[in-house]
Design an enzyme around this catalytic site. Sequence first.
Site, PDB file in Angstrom:
ATOM      1  CG  ASN A 207      -1.933  -1.122   1.184  1.00 52.75           C
ATOM      2  OD1 ASN A 207      -2.353  -1.557   0.121  1.00 52.75           O
ATOM      3  ND2 ASN A 207      -2.307  -1.611   2.353  1.00 52.75           N
ATOM      4  CG  HIS A 257      -3.572  -7.955   5.129  1.00 53.14           C
ATOM      5  ND1 HIS A 257      -4.525  -8.494   4.310  1.00 53.14           N
ATOM      6  CD2 HIS A 257      -3.394  -6.674   4.701  1.00 53.14           C
ATOM      7  CE1 HIS A 257      -4.908  -7.577   3.425  1.00 53.14           C
ATOM      8  NE2 HIS A 257      -4.234  -6.467   3.653  1.00 53.14           N
ATOM      9  CE1 TYR A 266      -2.539  -5.927  -0.182  1.00 52.91           C
ATOM     10  CE2 TYR A 266      -3.074  -8.241   0.055  1.00 52.91           C
ATOM     11  CZ  TYR A 266      -3.467  -6.922   0.047  1.00 52.91           C
ATOM     12  OH  TYR A 266      -4.777  -6.596   0.249  1.00 52.91           O
TER      13      TYR A 266
END
Length: 796
Positions: A207, A257, A266
């Site tokens: 992210n 996570h 990811y």
Amino acid sequence: MTMTSWSRRGFLGATVGAALALTLVPASPAFAADEYDTLRLRWRELLLGTGIDASDPLFASRLATLGTQATTYRSSMAPSSTSLWPDQPYSSVGGDPITGSYNRLKTMAMAWALPGTGLTGDASLASDIVSGLEHAHANVYNASFTLPSSNWWWNAEIGSPQALLDVCVLMYDKLSAAQIANYCAAIDHFLPESELASYSGHSTGANRVDFCRVFALRGVVGKTSAKIVSGRNGLSPVFPYVTSGDGFYTDGSFIQHTRIPYTGSYGAVLVSGLAWIFALLKSSTWDVTDGNKQLMLDAVEDSFAPFLYNGVFMDNVMGRAISRGESASSTNGFASSDHSRGQGAMAAILMLGMGASASEQARWKGLVRGWLQRDYFLTLENNLSLDVASLSRLKSVRDDAAVAAVTEPIGHRLFAAMDRATHRRPTWAATLSMCSARTAFYEFGNQENKRGWHTSSGMLYWWKDVTLGQFSDAFWPTADPYRLPGTTVSKKVLADGAGGDFGGPAPTSSWAGGATDATYSVIGMDVRGLQSTLAGRKSWFFLDASIVCLGAGIGCTDGTGVESIVENRNLGASGTHTFTVDGTAQPTTQGWSATLTGAKWATLAGMGSYVFPGGATVKALRAERTGAWSDINNGGSATPRTRRYLTLWFDHGTNPSGGSYSYILMPGADTTAASARAADSDWLTILANSANQQGIRVPSLGYTAVNFYGTGTIDKLTASGAASVMTRESGTTATLCVSNPTMAVTSLDITWNRPVSVVLSKDPSVTVLATGSSLRLRIDTSAKTGSTHKITVTLA
């Protein structure tokens, strides 16, 4: 964080561009006016590529499809006060109403800029695209609007600005300075500098890289140096290795996570995002010069290559992405798989090479060419998930005779930080999924991966070089989720998504891991059940042509049965592979089942063999199973798929106590090899198989290994606490490998009751307490990483 079901899946396949030459609508001015323009044109080239021949059949159909899709979007665009497209209302609080509109505009812009689409350079299409941008800005994506907070990824901070900026780059010369300024102001509003102030919350890992990509490109498009600097500098917290939480670990693990092994999803998104930024800023005023950048480049060979096998990107590092096969919105019936995800990662690796050294770039091209050449299951011609630029990039490497294809390595890698391992031999590969208090049973979120409950309960994946489609061919929607190969599970019925969202459920036990010398290994797990009383001990001994599997202390009070699954092999839609037990071929009729009493060995033709030391009672079943991707992912296709399975398992009964098993998995072995191994009683000695210790000796390999679940002595080995210990003898030399899989103790004392004369080498963490009639060692495990500590000695 949350995101729409297909968000990350599409990223690697659809947006990893390629800087290869192609003929397209030229950008003007022909020569950059300043450095911002240079970088903007570079990004345009990355989006579109260069030198693609639109008449080449490989590209022609994809370009035509792009044109058709753009035409559909253009004709259905119906601006109103509430939406740009009727099925994408701005007021929606779920999904991707804003980003969806921007992505459609991007598709139209790509069709306008690329050759062979039927819309190349169409002036009226360009006008419609600009009108669409203005409509979205006027009605919702502007500096004074507040979006619903239901899905931050899509609506405001990443998905929308990324798509918007790509359109701005493609249509730059059709936009006014005021329009560019307005769009940049909107991005600044929804993605403020404060998002980079702290490396925490959702501003970590992949992210964070997405945020930085937006900042950097917004700075280029808006000609604002400070924004580029923010994007570049904001990457620095991503680079260093971590010791907990999200990020890359020194052993090559990648977690997202908090507790999900996520290298292939990811992790790949993170590296893909870095590839775009590195390529954009290379050799510019804003080049990424942080010394830790090299750690991200090292990840290609340390973290990604170990999980790529002949084009397969192993599913046990994909998290909930394994449930993203055929989507409900698919128009071509193409199902994403471990192969398509692999090719997406390869495209990212090639782009990352643009920001790496020449030697790294050459090695990575060799890796990619080898993977592509050996992947018979999914060729570039058949991978409909690849965009034109990525396809061109991969094709150029695959077809370049000057690039030496790298062969698959032979060896073992243990990823202690994420409870994973990979094992490679000349004609097969395997990977193991475990879980512990450090890692989750599985990840469920956004109604994805609803039945992945047992995927980390000792699931053992393996592939022969000619069985690459084992987990690709509709495996996840059709396989029995209670009978995943290698696992020990309670048959207790679990609800979809049991345990909570985004990696919430994890076992309480910390014992998972092992020791390896990079060729062989010993691995163990203190297994626990999800929402279950199940408990037991499992061990795997990874050798040259086989994997020895032990289970012990298996108990449960759920009031249901408990099973240990030897195999649950996908035979495809019509497979009738012969299953032979102790020399007798069993029926091929669907629905056949049997209890095989005293079985010594079994072979599944074309797949491999299973040997049961001393004989065992196992159950077998042939069955057709039907399921749909929508069963395990709300965004999946509801089209039913049927596949045939051969299942082999130990039935421990209802509420067992002290259950156990032992078997030898021999990938690729035929009936001759299996019967010979079963008949050779000297090949394997099981030293222990209890809840306290599990160990074996294989004299022909000079191999002895024991998992100690606490203090104990087995054969010639003694451990002061929880440990995995492996010894390998060759002539007068021997190597010991030791680890503390619990990562909970600061030191271990190990005694090998074997005469030793000289210590040839040792890791700094190893202290030699005594040699002579026995070897006594003290291992410093205070780092608590679960890593292997190694010592080599001369035997007396």
